[in-house]
Each structure stands twice: as C-alpha cells, then as structure tokens.
Write an enzyme that holds these catalytic residues in place. Structure first.
Site, PDB file in Angstrom:
ATOM      1  N   GLU A  71      -5.969   2.029  -8.427  1.00 54.27           N
ATOM      2  CA  GLU A  71      -4.766   1.524  -7.680  1.00 54.27           C
ATOM      3  C   GLU A  71      -4.449   0.081  -8.447  1.00 54.27           C
ATOM      4  OE1 GLU A  71      -5.462  -0.743  -3.979  1.00 54.27           O
ATOM      5  OE2 GLU A  71      -3.574   0.180  -3.254  1.00 54.27           O
ATOM      6  N   CYS A 118       0.851  -1.080  -0.009  1.00 55.87           N
ATOM      7  CA  CYS A 118      -0.023  -0.008  -0.016  1.00 55.87           C
ATOM      8  C   CYS A 118       0.756   1.401  -0.036  1.00 55.87           C
ATOM      9  CB  CYS A 118      -0.917  -0.101   1.156  1.00 55.87           C
ATOM     10  SG  CYS A 118      -0.238   0.000   2.618  1.00 55.87           S
TER      11      CYS A 118
END
Ligand code: NAD
Length: 497
Positions: A382, A282
């Site tokens: 993402e 992340c």
C-alpha cells in the site's frame, strides 16, 4: 499555537502529568502546532474506571433519550462544521473541501445513531410451545474503545463512539497521536450536547497506551482502523484477551476500465480517486486496470494528472494537501524509486514537487506508472500517496482474476457502459465494497463499511446494523404465563407503583 493537548477523563479536560509527549506538526510547514501526551498508567486507569462507572447509569437511560443526545450532537456538529474542518485542515494538511467532507461523513453517522431505536429492535416468535413466547433484544456491553488513524480525524472516531454510546455503552477513544486536536473538539461538542460525564473519555498516546486498553479486563470491545501490521496485532492481542474486535486495515483498490466506458468520466474520476487527499484514503484508487483498447487513454490520463498541483489547505487552486509527515513522504519516494528500478515506466514523477509558499511541507506531486506487473513492490505494498499504477489486460475475466488475486479487499470499481459486464463484476469480485461507474464506493451509514480479506479482521463491520450488533449482546427470553393466574372477578384492580 503550541498547545498541550488535554485528556478528557470523567467529563473534564485535564492536563496530563506524563513526562512523554509527542509533537504534532502542520504537514504543510512542519511547524510544531501542539504537543500531545502519552497518558500515564494512572490516567489510563482513571479513564477506564470512570467509563465503567458511567456505564452503570447510562445503560438505563431510555433509548429515545440516548437518541436525543445524538440529535443535539448532530446539530452542534453542523453548526461548527466549518470550524472543525479548519482545525482538521491544520493538523492533517487536507484542503478545506476535503476536510469538510471528512466532518460531513462523520455527521451522517451521528444521524444514524439518532435512529438507534429502530436499529435496536429485537425479534419475537409467539407460541414457540403451548402458551410460551420467545423474544430477543439487544443490551449494551459496557466499556468499548476505539483506536483511530491519522487520515480521517473526524469521520473515523465518529464511525465509532456515537453508535456505541447510542447503544448504551461508554466509550474510550485513543485518537492518532499525529492528529489529536480534532478529537478533542469532537468531545467538547459532545459534552455541550449534554453527554453525561464519563460516557466518552479521550486518552492519548502510542503503543503503550494501546496495549493497556487491549489487555484491560474491563474493556469489552476494540474498534481499530489503521495499517495492516497494527490491525493484525490488535486483532490477535484483543481476541487473546477475550475482547470483541473489529480491525480495519490497509488496502490496494483497483478500478477496472472497460473500453466501452465513458472516457471523460473515467479520466476525471481516476484523477480525483487516486490523488485526492494526497492518496491518503483507504478507499483511494491506487491501481487502474485497463481492459483491451482502454489502454489508449493512459496518455490523456497523464495529461490530466499533470494539471493537478498540491497546495495549502485554504488555497482554492490546491488539488490536495501534503503528506502527513516527512517520514511518510520519504517512504513514498522510496517506493517510487523501487518502481523505477524494478522496470515500471514512470510516466509522471512527483518526487521533486515544491510549493513555493511553504517550502518545508511534505509535498508530493501526482505520480503515474505504466507497465506495472504484480510482482513489483509498488503493486504489492500500500503506497498511501498520490501515486497511480496502470496495468493492462485483454479481457474482463483477466481483470477479475487479477483483482481477486490481490490480498486486500477494501474497495473496487468498474467503469463500463455494459450492464452485463457490471453485473458479472459485482457478482464475481472478492472485494467488500464495489462501485459501478462510482470510483470510491464508501457506503452511507445505514449500510455498513464492509472491507474484506486482508483489509479487515473481525466479523461485524463499522456503522449500520452491523455496528449495532458489534456494540451489543443479544438476550433471548422464553416466557410462559399461566391461564390459571389471570385475575378474574369485578373487584380486580391493577396496583400501580
Ligand atoms: P497506524 O496503524 O500507524 O496507526 C493507527 C493507530 O494505531 C494510531 O492510533 C496509532 O497510535 C496506533 N498504533 C500505531 N502503532 C501501533 C503499535 N505498534 N501498537 C499499537 N498501536 C499502534 O495507521 P495510520 O498511519 O495512522 O493510518 C493509515 C493506515 O490506516 C493506512 O494503512 C490506511 O489504509 C488505514 N486505514 C484503513 C481504513 C479502513 O477502513 N480499512 C480507513 C482509514 C485508514
């Protein structure tokens, strides 16, 4: 190995009676290595009941004794570091170096949990009124729970339960069904360290089991780490059921490269931060923003990226491992195709990558796009794969505006030799974790993990002092003692119990 993963309920590792099971695969081969149950409703209820019961005694255990449990646990985790890392590599595909880092970052949080007394100190003001003092202190809440993602099977559970339990709570962990084995090992070692029965429980499953936890009236807090849609769902459902929620979500992290930066450092750090762990972090850098003439380094970056190859966990030449699943790989390949169709230049395409020793693994080679614009889906989503996008701007101010316009705010970094540029960036950027000549600025656990904007839903973040606040309630006492009641005279003795 094709084991049935146990539940950990009331201090016992037990086999579920569920008729629903999920296969756990080795991402390097897609061989099934275990099967994990979706816990039944009665198993879920037993876990909550046992955690509730364990809390009654655990909340009264002296704080230094709770800290000592964490010291013993930290010692055992260190002793078993290599063994946990090997297990973790098999279920995630991570290289052994990466897997050891995953475990180590968790051990650091356990060390912080061993320091719980100083982090739980309250406040006091003497004489808030005549002869009256006020003081506040923190008390644990009760049963807390955590729902964790696949990409850090040791670190992220260890962000949660050691701090919650050191604060005096009991904890229910629902690990990712894709990587449940590491959590079970973490629980075995916690038990070996002397944790009382029921203080930690592990339940397995998917949405149904999460929904049970979100709506159960005896659960006080939800800690979640995972993708954006699930984080939003967890935050909405958890708060609707009056729980305290911290939900860490996805990201799109930019590295701004100034033309005065150290070029060799920029290139080697960009390579590691973008494709390391197959980009499944992340805090991975997924967008490089080149300011002015720094764009001339893109060809050297491409050259360096092309030397990196994925491989199996114990191959010392592997730069990183496979993607977690065949579906994850197909999703990333789909985004790479969209990037090409939408007009970005694919400088390096890893879609066809193969690893000869494991032809069935979820491999993806390093992929580099230049000429990317912010309306393309590769920028807006993402990607969570070894894919780096390059964007060019003319000034630092334009770079700051670009990053601030992005809906996410997990991490960012600037590479520059100018203190002034770095200072302006750190001040103006709307991102919670900033690196200056540091590509992945994950804070150590005496700070907190402070993602912003679309990367975090909630108020109090993971580990550090914020986590202690998250897992406790503050009680404030106002006390008055009367001078008239002070015993006087030579015969006064204190009666001891
Ligand atoms: P995910 O959202 O698919 O799963 C996370 C957890 O939620 C798992 O335990 C899963 O069983 C559960 N879950 C999945 N779907 C659910 C649903 N519909 N309802 C209820 N529960 C559900 O995430 P993942 O693929 O395991 O992890 C990758 C994601 O995690 C990435 O987006 C990454 O950016 C994010 N992540 C964020 C951070 C951070 O600190 N911000 C850290 C690590 C990973």
């Amino acid at each position: 190995m094709n084991q049935s993963v146990p539940l950990f309920i009331d201090g016992k590792f037990i086999q579920s009676t569920s008729d629903q099971w999920v296969e756990v695969t080795n991402p390097a081969t897609n061989d099934v290595i275990a099967k994990v149950p979706c816990a039944t409703e009665s198993e879920m209820s037993r876990a909550v009941e046992s955690a509730k019961e364990a809390f009654k005694a655990w909340r009264n255990i002296a704080v230094p004794e709770r800290a000592r449990l964490m010291l013993r646990y930290q010692h055992l985790l260190k002793e078993n570091h290599d063994q946990i890392a090997t297990l973790l590599s098999k279920e995630t595909g991570k290289t052994v170096v990466d897997a050891k880092g995953d475990v180590w970052r968790g051990i650091e949080v356990v060390e912080q949990a061993a320091n719980i007394a100083s982090n739980m100190m309250g406040e006091m003001v003497e004489n808030v009124a005549s002869d009256i003092d006020s003081y506040s202190f923190m008390q644990p809440l009760g049963v807390c729970c955590g729902i964790t993602p696949f990409n850090f099977p040791a670190m992220i559970p260890l962000w949660m339960f050691p701090i919650a339990i050191a604060c005096g709570n009991s904890f229910i962990l629902k690990p990712s069904e894709q990587v449940p084995l590491t959590s079970v090992r973490l629980a075995e070692l916690f038990e070996e360290a002397g944790a009382p029965s029921g203080v930690l429980q592990i339940v397995h499953g998917t949405k149904e089991q999460v929904d049970f936890l979100l709506s159960h009236q005896d659960i006080r807090t939800i800690s979640f780490v995972g993708s954006v849609p699930v984080a939003q769902y967890i935050y909405q459902q958890g708060t609707q059921h009056f729980k305290r929620v911290q939900a860490f979500a996805g990201a799109k992290n930019h590295m701004v490269v100034m033309p005065d930066a150290n070029k060799a450092q920029v290139i080697s750090n960009l390579v590691g931060a973008s494709v390391g762990a197959a980009g499944q972090r992340c805090m991975a850098i997924s967008v490089a923003v080149f300011v002015g003439s720094a764009k001339e380094w893109i060809s050297d970056l491409k050259q360096e990226l092309s030397t990196i190859t994925p491989g199996v966990w114990d191959d010392p030449k592997a730069g990183y491992g496979p993607l977690i699943s065949a579906q994850a790989k197909q999703r990333v390949i789909g985004l790479i195709e969209e990037g090409k169709a939408q007009g970005a230049t694919c400088e390096l395409d890893g879609s066809q990558c193969q690893v000869d020793s494991c032809p069935d693994g979820n491999w993806l080679g390093p992929t580099l796009f230049s000429g990317v614009s912010t309306d393309m889906s590769i920028y807006q989503q993402e990607i969570f794969g070894p894919v780096l996008l390059c964007i060019e701007v003319d000034t630092l101010q334009q770079a700051i505006e670009l990053v601030n316009h992005n809906p996410y705010g997990n991490g960012t970094s600037i590479f520059t030799a100018s203190g002034g540029a770095a200072r302006q960036y750190q001040h103006e950027i709307e991102v919670g974790q900033v690196g200056i000549n540091v590509p992945i600025p994950v804070p150590l656990p005496f700070f907190s993990f402070t993602g912003w904007k679309g990367s975090f839903y909630g108020d109090l973040h993971a580990y550090g002092k914020q986590a202690v606040r998250f897992y406790t309630e503050t009680k404030t006492v106002t006390a008055r003692w009367f001078d008239d009641d002070i015993p006087t005279g030579p015969n006064f003795t204190i009666q001891l119990k």
